[in-house]
Scaffold this active site. Sequence first.
Site, short mmCIF file in Angstrom:
data_model
loop_
_atom_site.label_atom_id
_atom_site.label_comp_id
_atom_site.label_asym_id
_atom_site.label_seq_id
_atom_site.Cartn_x
_atom_site.Cartn_y
_atom_site.Cartn_z
N ILE A 1 0.88 -1.16 0.00
CA ILE A 1 0.00 0.00 0.00
C ILE A 1 0.92 1.22 0.00
O ILE A 1 1.88 1.28 0.78
CB ILE A 1 -0.94 -0.01 1.22
CG1 ILE A 1 -1.90 1.18 1.21
CG2 ILE A 1 -0.18 -0.07 2.54
CD1 ILE A 1 -2.96 1.11 2.31
N SER A 2 0.69 2.15 -0.90
CA SER A 2 1.62 3.26 -1.09
C SER A 2 1.69 4.17 0.13
O SER A 2 0.79 4.20 0.98
CB SER A 2 1.22 4.10 -2.31
OG SER A 2 1.38 3.38 -3.50
#
Length: 219
Positions: free
Chosen positions: A66-67
């Site tokens: 997840i960025s």
Amino acid sequence: MAGTVGGAEFRGPRRRLIETLQANGITDLSVLHAVDAVPRHAFVPSAVAHRAYEDSALPIGNGQTISQPTVHARSLQEMRLTGREKVLEIGTGSGYQTALLAQLAAQVFSIERMPALLDRARDTLQQLGIRNVSLLLGDGTLGWTTYAPYDAIVVGAAAPDVPQPYLDQLAEGGRLVIPVGDREEQMLTVYTKRGGQIDKREVGPVRFVPLLGAYGWGT
């Protein structure tokens, strides 16, 4: 398995994340509100839920992450959404950015190539009661012609060049936000369609996973 959704214990960390985003140049109040409203801890494995509101990328399984919240927020800010748009997201991943988009746009269409990630994202979005999202399993580089054109397209993986289907599916006045470059470093770039022409503006250097598919790095 996603973390618990309630999360009263995360209120303090979430407020600190908002402050970090503001310090990093995120000024769009609607984006900040979306980050405050969407429980990021619900989209990460329970083993790393205690780190959900750090400004860092986190593993979500299947070799994916997840960025970093700043990266998500910067992409969303560049889209300049007003709440009336139809948006295409390439790379559903955990579903976190999908949920943010659901707060910021009228309709969200999101494509993911990994079945396990898509199933988990769908479950989490349903658990949160998010209804204005449609999900598709497939090659994201092809876009989603059924519901085109889109007022905005955001791409969560790096392409060697802009896939032509995105430009074809972008509405007049629409904005495409995509990292473009090699496999090691890319430039977050905004393309805007005006009068049939494409204007290009570079935002800043980023690092994303490669965009795989027919119009990406191949599979």
